[in-house]
Design a protein around this motif. Structure first.
Motif, PDB file in Angstrom:
ATOM      1  N   ALA A  34     -75.402 -30.077  37.333  1.00  0.00           N
ATOM      2  CA  ALA A  34     -74.622 -29.357  38.341  1.00  0.00           C
ATOM      3  C   ALA A  34     -73.457 -28.667  37.640  1.00  0.00           C
ATOM      4  CB  ALA A  34     -74.116 -30.323  39.399  1.00  0.00           C
ATOM      5  N   ALA A  35     -72.967 -27.588  38.259  1.00  0.00           N
ATOM      6  CA  ALA A  35     -71.992 -26.726  37.586  1.00  0.00           C
ATOM      7  C   ALA A  35     -70.717 -27.461  37.195  1.00  0.00           C
ATOM      8  CB  ALA A  35     -71.641 -25.540  38.479  1.00  0.00           C
ATOM      9  N   ASN A  66     -76.105 -24.950  35.642  1.00  0.00           N
ATOM     10  CA  ASN A  66     -75.398 -24.968  36.930  1.00  0.00           C
ATOM     11  C   ASN A  66     -76.346 -25.077  38.126  1.00  0.00           C
ATOM     12  OD1 ASN A  66     -73.317 -24.579  35.185  1.00  0.00           O
ATOM     13  ND2 ASN A  66     -72.625 -22.629  36.011  1.00  0.00           N
ATOM     14  N   VAL A  67     -77.175 -26.095  38.114  1.00  0.00           N
ATOM     15  CA  VAL A  67     -78.184 -26.230  39.181  1.00  0.00           C
ATOM     16  C   VAL A  67     -77.509 -26.425  40.536  1.00  0.00           C
ATOM     17  CG1 VAL A  67     -79.957 -27.139  37.638  1.00  0.00           C
ATOM     18  CG2 VAL A  67     -78.446 -28.727  38.852  1.00  0.00           C
TER      19      VAL A  67
END
Ligand code: SF4
Lengths: 446, 510
Positions: A34-35, A66-67
């Motif tokens: 994650a971002a 950055n999912v």
């Protein structure tokens, strides 16, 4: 199961892996997470490790996939492949390392095949799963190093007898890792050993790629970096020696003798080096002895640090500086075997009685141990006080130290009240810096 | 009327506002394209890590005294708190509070919890935090992992209520849920709105019963306004704004950062809620209007001469104090002009580039124009409809001014700076070092205790800009002896080459 922690002294697996990888100059990380992981973990490193910043490709320049919700639902492998492709396009790296976070580990992205796809296209591309829930930064250090040893170090049959790799201090977590590694590298060079540390200025990916040529590996921690040493041995058959981080003339002399024996070095040369270094050390110390003795600066001391550093600090203070250790707090979550080992090696402390040893991470509980060790007096005329007292710990020990009337120096994570550049406390020179910094607190700090 | 705060979980800004986080072009075109709705799906095929809504939520809640933060997360999330500690201590000190360390816990989720759920662990953490510190508030910050494994933090807060003395405030801050990290502000306000007492006990009843008008009149007489601060505003900025408001006859109180928990019960006693930064407050101010009938003002940011005047006039107009405002503004501007006289010559024609929050950068662009500098371009962390007005006004001065929307993304920054070769960069923390490595001096756009807002802010920015451009040896040496992690070819490429239309997430924009 790991319980909650108040103000923990580490971040997560990804945090340790990221600070490790970005400490190797020329390496470009690719954070598949994650971002916010990258930003958050960098801020943890910055304020945790004496403002140790981003360097070549860390901080907010680290590439990351950055999912978002889309990948959580549909999988993140496509996004990762795209991110690796564009990273190779734009970023100049001698080595690229994919590191995963909680989200991508939970959804089970297959990073191995994503990485495989880009192998052999130029600079090495490695990858390792480091989802934060797997453990602390220390685990991330071992996972990242193991992955680099398995995937980036080049095959070789060459073994150079005077060449070793040296590690065990975690970038971003052991605040003095650069200064310490440089000093140990200097000492080993004096006895004819060329040590690669991968992490200090002047070194980088090339040293890592050629690490297979080493005759042995030296780990200056008995806990951190050991799994990586095992991974190294598995692949190259290289033996390793896990030693206590040497701080001060006595420990450094022992360190050099142990290495010499392990590598079969010329014993006479080693003794000459020890003799000269020790003489130099005391040439400096004798000059400060006037101030030290006239001011009576011997202290009772408590040391709060990780498994790598807590004992070495305690040992130097007891056996060279002649202080009286009352309490040692080891702050990383350790399995029982490791705890007994540390307890055992505390027995070999030479002077000043045996300090209490506790294993604790939680900030308030540690503060409680300090207060118990040095209970503030009830105002009686005749007080059997442990004074003067000194706490070597993290910045979190500042208030608890003040509360028990002790002086304080930040030496362990998190250090956010001082800036650390090339200072180190290991070896002969490091111990002199430590003496300077400890004694300067008399005037309010260096 | 229904407000989003009626729902357990807040909406992300993407669903609430016309947001964009990836754009390259000009200020006017940005506003047009945004209004046309064509930017909302823009993405990038190459990205760098950044801060998520959790970090921004933490910049708010960590400042509140007598509160404890619990990260419901694996051990890494919230590690950034170690960097907040000093900021919070100094901020408390500047406001006359006791300097205290920042207290936070991690529920420390591990592999077993990911499978079995972490609610029990969270419960234990809350109970212990309450016991150890007896805080007034406990903020439970939920991050990505509990969001995915389905932990219900509101249910946990409900379960422990009878066992703890503190008010437990759940905050939904899962980073992966939004590209717009400013959603984190909404997340905090959502929790405050739902769980914290914001009025003396009878105020809410009054608001519900009466037509509202009587109550409103009563409040208006008080001439008290709440000014909503943000992390990036130091105490000296608050002092400056309070000074100006006082000059026109108003009393200012500051929320939510550094406000004591008990002060929140007085929040609804003001006659007007004034935002300093539109990016920060709309979610809460609309709530306070709907629930308590307090009008609000969200206008420009009081940065620079024009915008400070505009902000003051807008506030004054709500109280019929226009004349006082004009007098104050005229006197302040004259005094400022005299003070700036030494700083204007060295700044004339200096080429500057800016980067930071949506509102702050556009207002700062206008400030730098006022100081006689040439603004080559600026970058905003995100863009939404609140920017329309300000961005068009900023562009009046220079229509072709380059605008980039990016949550940091230092690769675009490096390309833009290398092209522009500005004399000075004013930037958000985390990006300044990268610009310095390109040889350009940097002025951090927020760095308490320096003043940035109001008339004093104009002076201070001018003074610092002159100092920073007077000797750039550090930056030039850095440039000579370090390098950026980009291939040479990147600097020859279109800085916005990796921005995609987002429909399928693939391919560069021509
Ligand atoms: S704990 Fe997990 S989600 Fe949090 S920073 Fe670490 S990898 Fe990211």
């Amino acid at each position: 199961m790991n319980g909650f922690v108040e103000r923990p002294r580490f971040s997560c697996t990804l945090g340790g892996a990221l600070s490790t990888v970005t400490a190797i100059h020329g390496t470009v990380p690719i954070v598949h997470a994650a971002a916010g992981c990258g930003g958050n973990l960098f801020t943890a490193q910055l304020g945790g490790s004496g403002y140790y910043g981003s360097g070549y490709c860390g901080g907010l320049s680290a590439p990351g996939s950055n999912v978002s919700e889309h990948e959580i639902v549909f999988g993140g492998e496509e996004r990762l492949a795209e991110q690796i492709r564009t990273t190779l396009e734009i970023m100049e790296g001698e080595c690229y390392v994919v590191l995963t976070g909680c989200m991508t580990d939970i959804i089970g992205d297959d990073i191995r095949s994503a990485v495989q796809e880009f192998r052999g296209t130029g600079a090495p591309v490695a990858g390792v799963e480091t989802g934060g829930f797997k453990g602390t930064s220390y685990k991330g250090y071992d996972l990242a190093l193991s992955a680099l040893f398995r995937q980036v170090v080049a095959e070789t049959d060459e073994r150079a007898t005077n060449r070793v790799n040296l590690w065990g201090l975690v970038p971003g977590l052991d605040p003095f890792f650069r200064g310490d590694l440089l000093e140990l590298q200097r000492l080993l060079a004096l006895v004819g050993v060329q040590a690669s540390t991968f992490f200090v200025p002047g070194e980088g990916v090339r040293d890592l790629v050629e690490a297979g040529k080493a005759a042995a590996n030296i780990v200056v921690s008995q806990q951190h970096g050991i799994a990586a040493a095992e991974a190294f041995r598995e692949r190259f058959g290289t033996p390793y020696l896990a030693l206590e981080l040497p701080i001060g003339p006595s420990a450094s002399a022992r360190f050099l003798r142990q290495v010499a024996e392990f590598l079969g070095l010329d014993g006479q040369l080693v003794e000459r080096v020890i003799e000269r270094e020790t003489a130099d050390y005391y040439r400096f110390v004798e000059r400060v002895a006037d101030f030290y003795c006239d001011t009576d600066l011997q202290h009772y001391v408590a040391v709060v640090g990780n498994a790598t550093s807590a004992l070495p600090y305690t040992r130097f203070l007891a056996e060279d500086l002649g202080w009286l250790p009352s309490l040692v707090v080891v702050t990383d979550n350790l399995p029982d075997e490791e705890r007994s080992r540390i307890a055992l090696s505390l027995d070999s402390l030479p002077h000043g009685g045996k300090p209490a040893l506790v294993f604790e991470t939680d900030a308030s509980v540690i503060a409680g141990h300090l207060t118990r060790a040095w209970r503030p007096s009830g105002g009686e005329r005749y007080q059997k006080r442990f004074a003067p007292a000194f706490v070597l710990g993290s910045t979190l020990e500042q208030e608890p130290a003040a509360a028990v009337g002790a002086r304080h120096l930040s030496v362990s994570y998190p250090v956010f009240n001082r800036v650390i550049v090339n200072r180190g406390y290991a070896g002969f020179h490091g111990a002199l810096h430590l003496v300077e910094d400890l004694l300067s607190t008399y005037f309010g700090g260096a | 009327m229904a407000h989003h705060t009626d729902q357990k979980v807040l909406p992300k800004r993407e669903d609430r506002l016309r947001t964009c986080h990836a754009y390259g072009g000009t200020s006017c075109a940005l506003v047009q394209e945004s209004r046309g709705g064509c930017l909302v799906r823009s993405e990038r095929s190459f990205t760098q890590v950044c801060n998520c809504q959790m970090s921004l939520a933490l910049t708010m809640v960590t400042t509140i005294p007598d509160a404890v933060i619990i990260m419901h997360a694996p051990p890494g999330c919230g590690g950034s708190n170690v960097s907040m500690d000093l900021y919070v201590r100094n901020g408390l000190n500047a406001r006359g509070e006791k300097k205290a360390p920042l207290i936070w816990f991690t529920s420390n989720l591990d592999e077993a919890d990911v499978i079995a759920g972490g609610e029990e662990k969270l419960e234990a953490t809350i109970v212990e935090a309450d016991l150890r510190f007896r805080p007034r508030l406990i903020f439970v910050v939920s991050t990505c992992t509990p969001g995915i494994i389905g932990d219900d933090i509101d249910a946990v807060a409900g379960r422990v209520r009878s066992r703890v003395a503190a008010t437990v405030v759940p905050l939904h801050c899962e980073g992966f849920k939004t590209r717009i990290s400013a959603t984190g502000y909404d997340a905090v306000y959502h929790g405050l709105a739902r769980y914290v007492q914001l009025a003396p006990h009878d105020a809410q009843r009054l608001a519900e019963e009466s037509s509202g008008q009587a109550l409103l009149d009563e409040r208006r007489k008080s001439r008290r306004v709440n000014v909503f601060n943000v992390y990036s505003i130091g105490r000296s900025d608050e002092v400056e704004l309070a000074r100006l408001l006082e000059l026109i006859g108003l009393e200012a109180r500051f929320y939510p950062n550094f406000a004591r928990p008990e002060a929140f019960t007085e929040l609804t006693e003001a006659s007007l809620n004034v935002s300093i930064c539109a990016t920060h407050d709309d979610y809460f101010l609309t709530f306070l209007e709907e629930r308590y009938g307090i009008p609000y003002l969200i206008d420009t940011m009081p940065i620079g001469i024009r915008n400070t005047g505009r902000w003051l006039r807008a506030v004054a107009a709500r109280f019929g104090l226009e004349e006082q405002a004009e007098r104050v503004i005229a006197a302040e501007e004259a005094e400022l002009e005299r003070a700036l006289s030494d700083y204007r010559p060295p700044l004339a024609g200096k080429r500057v580039y800016l980067g930071g929050g949506e509102m702050r950068v556009a207002a700062t662009a206008m400030l730098m124009h006022e100081l006689g500098c040439e603004v080559v371009g600026f970058r905003a962390h995100h863009y939404d409809e609140f920017g329309d007005d300000l961005y068009l006004t900023a562009a009046q001065d220079r229509p072709g001014m380059e605008v980039n929307v990016a949550t940091t993304q230092t690769f675009e920054l490096a390309n833009l700076i290398e092209r522009a070769q500005p004399d000075l960069y004013l930037g958000h923390s985390g990006s300044n070092a990268w610009v310095a490595k390109l040889g350009v001096p940097t002025l951090p756009i927020f760095s308490a205790p320096q003043t940035y807002l109001g008339y004093l802010g104009v002076f201070e920015v001018a003074r610092r800009a002159v100092r920073l451009t007077a000797n750039r040896a550090f930056q030039e040496q850095l440039r000579r002896h370090t390098r950026q992690p980009y291939r040479e070819s990147w600097y020859r490429n279109d800085p916005f080459a990796y921005i995609t239309d987002g429909a399928d997430g693939a391919g560069g924009r021509p």
